[in-house]
Design a protein around this motif. Structure first.
Motif, PDB file in Angstrom:
ATOM      1  N   PRO A  50      32.255  45.563 -31.955  1.00 23.79           N
ATOM      2  CA  PRO A  50      33.226  44.446 -31.926  1.00 23.79           C
ATOM      3  C   PRO A  50      33.864  44.261 -30.546  1.00 23.79           C
ATOM      4  N   THR A  51      34.124  45.380 -29.846  1.00 26.12           N
ATOM      5  CA  THR A  51      34.726  45.276 -28.507  1.00 26.12           C
ATOM      6  C   THR A  51      33.737  44.646 -27.534  1.00 26.12           C
ATOM      7  N   VAL A  52      32.480  45.091 -27.594  1.00 21.44           N
ATOM      8  CA  VAL A  52      31.464  44.506 -26.715  1.00 21.44           C
ATOM      9  C   VAL A  52      31.290  43.013 -27.045  1.00 21.44           C
ATOM     10  N   SER A  53      31.284  42.681 -28.326  1.00 20.43           N
ATOM     11  CA  SER A  53      31.155  41.270 -28.739  1.00 20.43           C
ATOM     12  C   SER A  53      32.290  40.424 -28.162  1.00 20.43           C
ATOM     13  N   HIS A  54      33.485  40.968 -28.198  1.00 19.72           N
ATOM     14  CA  HIS A  54      34.659  40.269 -27.664  1.00 19.72           C
ATOM     15  C   HIS A  54      34.492  40.003 -26.161  1.00 19.72           C
ATOM     16  N   HIS A  55      34.046  41.033 -25.434  1.00 20.92           N
ATOM     17  CA  HIS A  55      33.823  40.859 -23.986  1.00 20.92           C
ATOM     18  C   HIS A  55      32.711  39.840 -23.723  1.00 20.92           C
ATOM     19  N   MET A  56      31.628  39.944 -24.499  1.00 27.94           N
ATOM     20  CA  MET A  56      30.494  39.031 -24.290  1.00 27.94           C
ATOM     21  C   MET A  56      30.905  37.591 -24.541  1.00 27.94           C
ATOM     22  N   LYS A  57      31.783  37.393 -25.535  1.00 34.50           N
ATOM     23  CA  LYS A  57      32.240  36.038 -25.854  1.00 34.50           C
ATOM     24  C   LYS A  57      32.922  35.414 -24.619  1.00 34.50           C
ATOM     25  N   GLN A  58      33.697  36.217 -23.918  1.00 40.24           N
ATOM     26  CA  GLN A  58      34.390  35.697 -22.738  1.00 40.24           C
ATOM     27  C   GLN A  58      33.419  35.374 -21.599  1.00 40.24           C
ATOM     28  N   LEU A  59      32.386  36.215 -21.447  1.00 41.32           N
ATOM     29  CA  LEU A  59      31.378  35.948 -20.407  1.00 41.32           C
ATOM     30  C   LEU A  59      30.576  34.687 -20.746  1.00 41.32           C
ATOM     31  N   VAL A  60      30.288  34.498 -22.039  1.00 41.05           N
ATOM     32  CA  VAL A  60      29.541  33.304 -22.467  1.00 41.05           C
ATOM     33  C   VAL A  60      30.409  32.057 -22.270  1.00 41.05           C
ATOM     34  N   GLU A  61      31.681  32.142 -22.678  1.00 42.96           N
ATOM     35  CA  GLU A  61      32.589  30.988 -22.540  1.00 42.96           C
ATOM     36  C   GLU A  61      32.762  30.576 -21.074  1.00 42.96           C
ATOM     37  N   ALA A  62      32.716  31.552 -20.179  1.00 39.90           N
ATOM     38  CA  ALA A  62      32.858  31.245 -18.745  1.00 39.90           C
ATOM     39  C   ALA A  62      31.562  30.690 -18.168  1.00 39.90           C
ATOM     40  N   GLY A  63      30.494  30.699 -18.970  1.00 33.40           N
ATOM     41  CA  GLY A  63      29.220  30.150 -18.502  1.00 33.40           C
ATOM     42  C   GLY A  63      28.414  31.125 -17.659  1.00 33.40           C
ATOM     43  N   LEU A  64      28.823  32.404 -17.638  1.00 31.36           N
ATOM     44  CA  LEU A  64      28.139  33.387 -16.792  1.00 31.36           C
ATOM     45  C   LEU A  64      26.948  34.028 -17.504  1.00 31.36           C
ATOM     46  N   VAL A  65      26.960  33.959 -18.833  1.00 31.38           N
ATOM     47  CA  VAL A  65      25.932  34.594 -19.644  1.00 31.38           C
ATOM     48  C   VAL A  65      25.548  33.629 -20.764  1.00 31.38           C
ATOM     49  N   SER A  66      24.248  33.595 -21.121  1.00 27.00           N
ATOM     50  CA  SER A  66      23.831  32.791 -22.278  1.00 27.00           C
ATOM     51  C   SER A  66      23.545  33.729 -23.446  1.00 27.00           C
ATOM     52  N   ARG A  67      23.650  33.211 -24.643  1.00 28.07           N
ATOM     53  CA  ARG A  67      23.526  34.005 -25.864  1.00 28.07           C
ATOM     54  C   ARG A  67      22.500  33.370 -26.784  1.00 28.07           C
ATOM     55  N   GLU A  68      21.609  34.202 -27.314  1.00 28.67           N
ATOM     56  CA  GLU A  68      20.625  33.705 -28.284  1.00 28.67           C
ATOM     57  C   GLU A  68      20.598  34.644 -29.474  1.00 28.67           C
ATOM     58  N   GLN A  69      20.774  34.067 -30.664  1.00 31.50           N
ATOM     59  CA  GLN A  69      20.736  34.880 -31.888  1.00 31.50           C
ATOM     60  C   GLN A  69      19.294  34.983 -32.355  1.00 31.50           C
ATOM     61  N   ARG A  70      18.820  36.216 -32.558  1.00 30.16           N
ATOM     62  CA  ARG A  70      17.467  36.395 -33.104  1.00 30.16           C
ATOM     63  C   ARG A  70      17.567  37.353 -34.268  1.00 30.16           C
ATOM     64  N   GLY A  71      17.520  36.786 -35.459  1.00 30.07           N
ATOM     65  CA  GLY A  71      17.676  37.610 -36.658  1.00 30.07           C
ATOM     66  C   GLY A  71      19.049  38.247 -36.653  1.00 30.07           C
ATOM     67  N   LYS A  72      19.069  39.551 -36.776  1.00 28.12           N
ATOM     68  CA  LYS A  72      20.326  40.280 -36.897  1.00 28.12           C
ATOM     69  C   LYS A  72      21.090  40.367 -35.567  1.00 28.12           C
ATOM     70  N   TRP A  73      20.350  40.356 -34.456  1.00 26.94           N
ATOM     71  CA  TRP A  73      20.979  40.669 -33.166  1.00 26.94           C
ATOM     72  C   TRP A  73      21.167  39.468 -32.243  1.00 26.94           C
ATOM     73  N   ALA A  74      22.186  39.570 -31.422  1.00 24.21           N
ATOM     74  CA  ALA A  74      22.395  38.586 -30.357  1.00 24.21           C
ATOM     75  C   ALA A  74      21.799  39.148 -29.068  1.00 24.21           C
ATOM     76  N   TYR A  75      21.122  38.279 -28.324  1.00 22.26           N
ATOM     77  CA  TYR A  75      20.531  38.661 -27.041  1.00 22.26           C
ATOM     78  C   TYR A  75      21.228  37.874 -25.926  1.00 22.26           C
ATOM     79  N   PHE A  76      21.456  38.569 -24.820  1.00 29.14           N
ATOM     80  CA  PHE A  76      22.196  37.947 -23.716  1.00 29.14           C
ATOM     81  C   PHE A  76      21.372  37.954 -22.436  1.00 29.14           C
ATOM     82  N   ARG A  77      21.623  36.934 -21.638  1.00 30.23           N
ATOM     83  CA  ARG A  77      20.918  36.744 -20.368  1.00 30.23           C
ATOM     84  C   ARG A  77      21.945  36.242 -19.338  1.00 30.23           C
ATOM     85  N   VAL A  78      21.865  36.752 -18.126  1.00 32.99           N
ATOM     86  CA  VAL A  78      22.778  36.294 -17.070  1.00 32.99           C
ATOM     87  C   VAL A  78      22.352  34.896 -16.628  1.00 32.99           C
ATOM     88  N   VAL A  79      23.326  33.989 -16.450  1.00 29.86           N
ATOM     89  CA  VAL A  79      23.026  32.646 -15.949  1.00 29.86           C
ATOM     90  C   VAL A  79      23.057  32.715 -14.419  1.00 29.86           C
TER      91      VAL A  79
END
Lengths: 127, 127
Positions: free
Chosen positions: B72-101
């Motif tokens: 949950p803590t990592v998810s919270h941090h990732m949400k902020q990076l995604v909202e800032a447009g620095l990271v993209s997020r893709e849901q694949r089945g159970k897991w979310a995958y992240f990529r640097v923009v």
């Protein structure tokens, strides 16, 4: 964490850019501290105002009016920019004068520049 | 301030770099929001871990252990990076995958690069 360590941070010793490999915790700590100094719109505008000033130097007495902030508030913001090593401060008589530390900004830019990219347009422009 | 505006920020439309002239309040606000996403050591390390991962992509399931943080803590941090447009997020089945923009980082680097400099060493290297 003593702020003096962070203020004196030499980003060039932070050998790899942000995206060049997984960052050591201490380097991440230093970088986060510098980004924190830039995480407030007033501080971003102050930095920009100083850089745009004649001679790239500004007296604190000229920084209060454009932002419509009190001098203690501007002083507080400036202290954080100085501690992060982004701005230098010189006291001359009654007033403090500030100057952007170009090298610190250039090093921060270098840290952010992608080490390798999957973005074809970016790869083309850096080739 | 709606975060969607900030997430979608195109920094290239933020015509001048930080030090190229005094910045409009709205542009300063957008920049500060992005820097805020980078103002936490855990988020700086997460960004670095994703960039260093194979294929420059990381599953959230591989990001918790290196930082010794809960999901949950990592998810919270990732949400902020995604909202800032620095990271993209893709849901694949159970897991979310992240990529640097990469483009967002490159644009942020461009914003920080001094437009003109009084530092003779920097001036020489950019000449």
């Amino acid at each position: 964490m003593p702020t003096t360590d962070v203020a004196a941070v030499d980003l060039s010793s932070c050998c790899s850019p942000l995206t060049g490999g997984s960052l050591e915790p201490a380097a991440a700590e230093r970088l986060a501290h510098i980004f924190k100094a830039l995480s407030d719109p007033a501080r971003v505008r102050l930095l920009s105002l100083i850089a745009a000033a004649e001679g790239a130097e500004a007296c604190i007495c000229d920084l209060t009016e454009p932002l419509a902030l009190s001098q203690p508030t501007v002083s507080h913001h400036m202290k954080q920019l100085v501690e992060a090593g982004l701005v230098s401060r010189e006291q001359r008589g009654k007033w403090a004068y500030f100057r952007v530390v170009d090298r610190a900004l250039a090093q921060l830019a270098a840290v952010l520049t992608p080490a390798r990219t999957n973005d074809p347009e970016l790869a083309r422009s850096s080739a």
